[in-house]
Design a protein around this motif. Structure first.
Motif, mmCIF file in Angstrom:
data_model
loop_
_atom_site.group_PDB
_atom_site.id
_atom_site.type_symbol
_atom_site.label_atom_id
_atom_site.label_comp_id
_atom_site.label_asym_id
_atom_site.label_seq_id
_atom_site.Cartn_x
_atom_site.Cartn_y
_atom_site.Cartn_z
ATOM 1 N N ASP A 370 52.968 57.132 133.217
ATOM 2 C CA ASP A 370 52.364 57.535 132.269
ATOM 3 C C ASP A 370 52.299 56.633 130.804
ATOM 4 O O ASP A 370 53.070 56.190 130.321
ATOM 5 C CB ASP A 370 53.018 59.095 131.515
ATOM 6 N N LEU A 371 50.764 56.652 130.485
ATOM 7 C CA LEU A 371 50.709 55.631 129.464
ATOM 8 C C LEU A 371 51.337 56.170 128.060
ATOM 9 O O LEU A 371 51.620 55.448 127.154
ATOM 10 C CB LEU A 371 49.082 55.419 129.055
ATOM 11 N N THR A 372 51.681 57.567 127.892
ATOM 12 C CA THR A 372 52.153 58.033 126.811
ATOM 13 C C THR A 372 53.763 57.594 126.711
ATOM 14 O O THR A 372 54.103 57.073 125.566
ATOM 15 C CB THR A 372 52.248 59.486 126.893
ATOM 16 N N VAL A 395 46.219 58.048 122.248
ATOM 17 C CA VAL A 395 46.272 57.964 123.688
ATOM 18 C C VAL A 395 46.377 59.502 124.173
ATOM 19 O O VAL A 395 47.511 60.062 124.339
ATOM 20 C CB VAL A 395 47.563 57.243 124.032
ATOM 21 N N ALA A 397 47.257 62.630 126.117
ATOM 22 C CA ALA A 397 48.509 63.097 126.882
ATOM 23 C C ALA A 397 47.858 63.611 128.024
ATOM 24 O O ALA A 397 48.641 63.557 129.152
ATOM 25 C CB ALA A 397 49.221 64.086 126.466
ATOM 26 N N ASN A 398 46.458 63.685 128.177
ATOM 27 C CA ASN A 398 45.996 64.304 129.862
ATOM 28 C C ASN A 398 45.263 62.932 130.451
ATOM 29 O O ASN A 398 44.422 63.272 131.305
ATOM 30 C CB ASN A 398 45.131 65.266 129.563
ATOM 31 N N LEU A 399 45.677 61.770 130.068
ATOM 32 C CA LEU A 399 44.907 60.715 130.817
ATOM 33 C C LEU A 399 45.486 60.314 132.255
ATOM 34 O O LEU A 399 46.688 61.106 132.264
ATOM 35 C CB LEU A 399 45.236 59.405 130.163
ATOM 36 N N PRO A 400 44.729 60.188 133.258
ATOM 37 C CA PRO A 400 45.247 59.821 134.575
ATOM 38 C C PRO A 400 46.887 58.877 134.576
ATOM 39 O O PRO A 400 46.650 58.066 133.585
ATOM 40 C CB PRO A 400 44.452 59.294 135.500
ATOM 41 N N LEU A 401 47.442 59.025 135.509
ATOM 42 C CA LEU A 401 48.670 58.502 135.406
ATOM 43 C C LEU A 401 48.186 56.774 136.141
ATOM 44 O O LEU A 401 47.248 56.915 136.793
ATOM 45 C CB LEU A 401 49.860 58.864 136.406
ATOM 46 N N ILE A 517 46.036 57.411 139.198
ATOM 47 C CA ILE A 517 46.479 58.567 140.119
ATOM 48 C C ILE A 517 46.246 59.848 139.076
ATOM 49 O O ILE A 517 46.565 59.994 138.081
ATOM 50 C CB ILE A 517 47.915 58.563 140.129
ATOM 51 N N PRO A 519 46.745 63.491 137.927
ATOM 52 C CA PRO A 519 47.948 64.146 137.902
ATOM 53 C C PRO A 519 48.149 65.517 138.840
ATOM 54 O O PRO A 519 49.174 65.628 139.151
ATOM 55 C CB PRO A 519 47.952 64.680 136.300
ATOM 56 N N ARG B 195 56.649 62.569 136.431
ATOM 57 C CA ARG B 195 55.778 62.147 135.260
ATOM 58 C C ARG B 195 54.933 63.394 135.144
ATOM 59 O O ARG B 195 54.838 64.052 133.925
ATOM 60 C CB ARG B 195 54.748 61.244 135.728
ATOM 61 N N VAL B 196 54.573 64.141 136.123
ATOM 62 C CA VAL B 196 53.951 65.507 135.699
ATOM 63 C C VAL B 196 54.732 66.409 135.269
ATOM 64 O O VAL B 196 54.257 67.070 134.214
ATOM 65 C CB VAL B 196 53.081 65.970 137.244
ATOM 66 N N ARG B 199 55.377 65.671 131.534
ATOM 67 C CA ARG B 199 54.214 65.860 130.666
ATOM 68 C C ARG B 199 54.134 67.318 130.471
ATOM 69 O O ARG B 199 54.003 67.574 129.231
ATOM 70 C CB ARG B 199 52.943 65.529 131.793
ATOM 71 N N ARG B 202 56.772 68.099 127.843
ATOM 72 C CA ARG B 202 56.511 67.802 126.475
ATOM 73 C C ARG B 202 55.451 68.652 125.770
ATOM 74 O O ARG B 202 55.390 68.961 124.724
ATOM 75 C CB ARG B 202 55.963 66.416 126.571
ATOM 76 N N PRO B 209 52.926 65.901 121.830
ATOM 77 C CA PRO B 209 53.137 65.292 123.042
ATOM 78 C C PRO B 209 52.696 64.152 123.291
ATOM 79 O O PRO B 209 53.338 63.266 124.360
ATOM 80 C CB PRO B 209 52.267 66.654 124.072
ATOM 81 N N ALA B 210 51.808 63.592 122.457
ATOM 82 C CA ALA B 210 51.220 62.227 122.760
ATOM 83 C C ALA B 210 52.210 61.302 122.071
ATOM 84 O O ALA B 210 52.011 59.941 122.332
ATOM 85 C CB ALA B 210 49.887 61.979 122.208
ATOM 86 N N PRO B 212 55.991 61.284 122.042
ATOM 87 C CA PRO B 212 57.196 62.254 122.301
ATOM 88 C C PRO B 212 58.541 61.639 121.507
ATOM 89 O O PRO B 212 58.568 60.524 121.292
ATOM 90 C CB PRO B 212 57.361 62.045 123.667
ATOM 91 N N TYR B 223 64.700 58.270 132.144
ATOM 92 C CA TYR B 223 64.447 59.236 130.913
ATOM 93 C C TYR B 223 65.850 59.534 130.136
ATOM 94 O O TYR B 223 66.799 59.578 131.010
ATOM 95 C CB TYR B 223 63.810 60.605 131.426
#
Lengths: 523, 230
Positions: A370-372, A395, A397-401, A517, A519, B195-196, B199, B202, B209-210, B212, B223
């Motif tokens: 996750d780029l975040t 950035v 938070a909903n960009l693709p992984l 990828i 999400p 990861r999902v 997300r 968060r 959330p961007a 954290p 983590y």
């Protein structure tokens, strides 16, 4: 060997000494001495017949004449055998058949006797000739095998190509009584590796023939269809690894340097020479591989020694500098030690990263990222460097992984942020921006520095790039080169440009669609 | 835990050992040191320290082998490691280390990690069922997460993950550890799942959330749930 000697100009007397009866018989012709011997056999037998005739009668004597006929046919060949048969018939007729001492035949049976004697001579000489030829062929083949075995054992003990080439030429020259030359590729051209006896430079025709043989599968040069004007005939040493060399052979004043009868053996020699060259090539490759492996091992151990051994004293220096309690007198000195130790530490990191890129020692461990997370971790690690900068993180938070190596990406971001933190007097403004575009996901670090000189955007990622008219100093000059090296190792691309919105540069890493990828696809 | 806490420093470099001890003592901790694995084991068996700072590259034994023994004795373990050794970090964490510090480290960072480790150890002894992250409270007994009076609705997977992090609050948990705990051993490499859910958590828990601040990631390792500094 015997065959070779016979074809060469060896004096007859020496041959006779070694093989009193054999050599002429092989050709079937017969020399005057053979006829003399045959006559002697007939005379002796006639004398013996005369002596025993009173006891056994003349009718049985004809059988005795088989003895000189078989002897002559066996020992001297066809013609002396037939001559002996005729002589025996005549002698029997003359001395034993009535009327004595006249060549008159009364009885048809006597005519048959003479004919049979001649026939026996013919058959016997043929049989004996065949046996002799077989024996001779066996002997020749044994000698050839021994010669080839000697050749092979000589070649197998040689350590390198020059000595092998020299031995091949010397042996071929000795065995076939020719001049021999061996050419092997050296870079783009074919060079003389050895010759025996020592030959001068090859004429252009000869070179062309050698080239033709090297690039084709067949012999070329004199006596062949390809470049027959050359004085030499060249055979390619062609094995499973391709053509490794060409062997040239010359015998002055002939277009057949190797007699046809010896071609089989010559072919065998060419084959063994090829195998010797193949062995050398394989050995050379093995040595080369071993050297590479050793170099890799050294490089790896050097890297790990820099990584561990040099960092240990540096850790101590850093810790000691931090433990110092500065007073008014030495405050500046203490802060210099601290900041320089930090710089040295970063320099080590850069050097190690760069040598890993150069050594191709980047073992990628790809995972969904996750780029975040990546951005937050980089900012956290650099929080001391970035103290005093304003950092805007944009950035979503909903960009693709992205599927990539977390450590390398971490170092890319640290290097880009570190680079950006050097610009902008007072409080540098840094923007971290992630966007989803047609070409994939683009992660950019934007600064408020002087930007990049026009036309130099491309070289900024080169090692030690010092851009004209810029004040990019303070770093090792390796940071952006490491960014590029790491990114390319992971299949990502890097871009540098000036910011469209006013002064400053923008450095981006682009994650191609194949590395994304969505999400929704997970969990 | 005794007061002041006793910290054992295990490193084969005497200079580094001394400097770490000095920094710790200046901050009010009691220290003892060992240069070899055997010596460290001797110290542990006698009077177990509260925390061990362990360098993995020891002359007589791999520091990794010491980890289970140290855990048995109830000591928290902070591993000192070289940079870029993700695999080593993960292995150390999975063998029971609480956290790691990368050499060369900043003294402030080391002290911060030491404090977190000791707090975590105290929390573990206290057997707390309530973990407070600023205004977010996780009640592990009632399986309830709330902000102020308002309950935050989590899916079962989201809750399981948060609970696992909260039970070890402040401690770095490897990706594989979390995946095993929440999805089962068969999924310990499916980092996408993690990861999902992170997300989603968060989005529900973090102020931004961007960027954290509660659930932090260590690249390539795992983590941690950040405990607010009291």
């Amino acid at each position: 060997m015997a065959a070779a000697r016979m074809n060469s100009a060896e004096p007859v007397s020496r041959l006779l000494k070694r093989h009193p009866f054999k050599s002429a018989a092989a050709t079937g012709g017969g020399r005057w001495t053979d006829y003399l011997w045959s006559a002697l056999f007939v005379i002796v037998l006639t004398a013996f017949g005369r002596a025993v005739e009173p006891w056994i009668g003349y009718r049985s004597i004809d059988l005795f004449y088989l003895i000189p006929v078989i002897l002559a046919a066996t020992l001297f060949g066809l013609r002396p055998g037939i001559a002996t048969g005729i002589a025996s018939g005549l002698a029997y007729n003359f001395f034993f058949l009535p009327p004595h001492y006249k060549f008159i035949v009364h009885d048809p049976q006597d005519l048959i006797t003479a004919t049979v004697l001649v026939l026996v001579a013919v058959v016997t000489s043929q049989l004996a000739g065949r046996v002799r030829a077989q024996a001779q062929a066996g002997e020749q083949s044994a000698q050839e095998s021994a010669a080839i075995a000697g050749f092979v054992s000589k070649l197998s003990s040689l350590p390198d190509a020059p000595e092998t080439a020299g031995a091949i030429c010397a042996e071929v020259s000795r065995m076939f009584d020719v001049e021999a030359i061996l050419l092997s590729p050296d870079g783009d051209c074919l060079c003389v590796a050895a010759s025996a006896p020592r030959a001068g430079e090859l004429a252009p025709d000869d070179r062309a023939a050698a080239d033709r043989a090297f690039h084709g599968a067949d012999p070329a040069g004199c006596g062949t269809a390809a470049l027959p004007t050359s004085e030499w005939r060249f055979w390619p040493l062609k094995g499973s690894l391709g053509t490794l060399a060409v062997l040239g052979v010359r015998r002055p004043a002939t277009s057949e340097p190797i007699p046809p009868a010896r071609m089989r053996m010559f072919g065998e020699i060419v084959d063994r020479a090829t195998r010797a060259y193949e062995r050398l090539k394989v050995e050379e490759e093995a040595r080369h591989l071993a050297a590479l492996r050793e170099r890799d091992r050294l490089r790896t151990s050097l890297l790990s020694s820099i990584g561990h051994d040099l960092r240990t004293p540096l850790t101590a220096v850093k810790a000691a500098a931090e433990a110092l309690v500065p007073d008014s007198e030495n405050e500046e000195l203490v802060s210099t030690i601290r900041s320089e130790a930090a710089r040295l530490s970063r320099f080590f990191d850069d050097l190690i990263d760069l040598s890993r890129i150069e050594a191709g020692a980047l073992a990628l461990k790809l995972e969904a990222i996750d780029l975040t997370d990546a951005v937050a971790a980089a900012l956290e690690d650099l929080r001391l460097t970035l103290k005093g900068c304003t950092v805007e993180v944009d950035v979503p938070a909903n960009l693709p992984l992205v599927r990539t190596d977390p450590n390398l990406l971490h170092h890319i971001l640290i290097n880009l942020l570190d680079n950006a933190a050097k610009f902008g007097a007072g409080t540098p403004e840094i923007v971290l921006r992630g966007e989803y575009t047609d070409s994939g996901v683009r992660l950019s670090v934007l600064d408020r520095g002087p930007g990049l000189p026009a036309g130099q955007e491309g070289i900024v990622f080169d090692r030690f790039a010092r851009l004209e008219g810029s004040d990019r100093t303070g770093g090792t000059g390796l940071g952006l080169a490491i960014v590029k090296g790491f990114a390319e190792a992971m299949g990502l691309s890097v871009e540098a440009a000036n910011r469209p919105d006013g002064p400053g540069a923008s450095f981006s890493v682009v994650f191609p669609p194949s590395s994304l990828i969505s999400p929704e696809a997970a969990g | 835990m005794r007061s002041p806490p006793l910290i054992l420093v295990v490193d084969d470099e005497p200079a580094i050992r001394r400097l770490i001890c000095r920094a710790l003592e200046l901050n009010g901790y009691a220290t003892c040191e060992a240069g070899e694995a055997a010596e460290a084991l001797g110290r542990i068996n006698g009077d177990p320290p509260d925390l061990v700072l362990l360098d993995l590259g020891l002359p007589d034994r791999d520091g990794m082998e010491l980890l289970p023994r140290l855990r048995e004795r109830g000591a928290a373990v902070l591993v000192l490691t070289a940079r870029d050794e993700s695999a080593e970090k993960v292995a150390a964490l999975d063998s029971g280390a609480d956290d790691y510090v990368t050499k060369p480290f900043d003294t402030d960072e080391l002290l911060a990690r030491v404090r977190t480790c000791l707090r975590h150890r105290q929390a573990a002894f206290g057997g707390t069922d309530r973990v407070a992250l600023g205004d977010v409270v996780i009640d592990l007994d009632l399986r309830r997460v709330s902000r102020g009076a308002e309950e935050i609705h989590l899916t079962p997977k989201e809750y399981d993950l948060l609970a696992e992090l909260a039970r070890h609050a402040g401690r770095l948990l490897t990706h594989a550890h979390l995946l095993r705990a929440v999805w089962g051993p068969a999924h310990q490499d499916d980092i996408e799942y993690l990861r999902v859910i992170v997300r989603a958590l968060r989005r529900k828990l973090e102020p931004n959330p961007a960027a954290p601040t509660l659930i932090r990631n260590e690249p390539g390792v795992g983590y941690r749930l950040e405990l607010p500094v009291p």
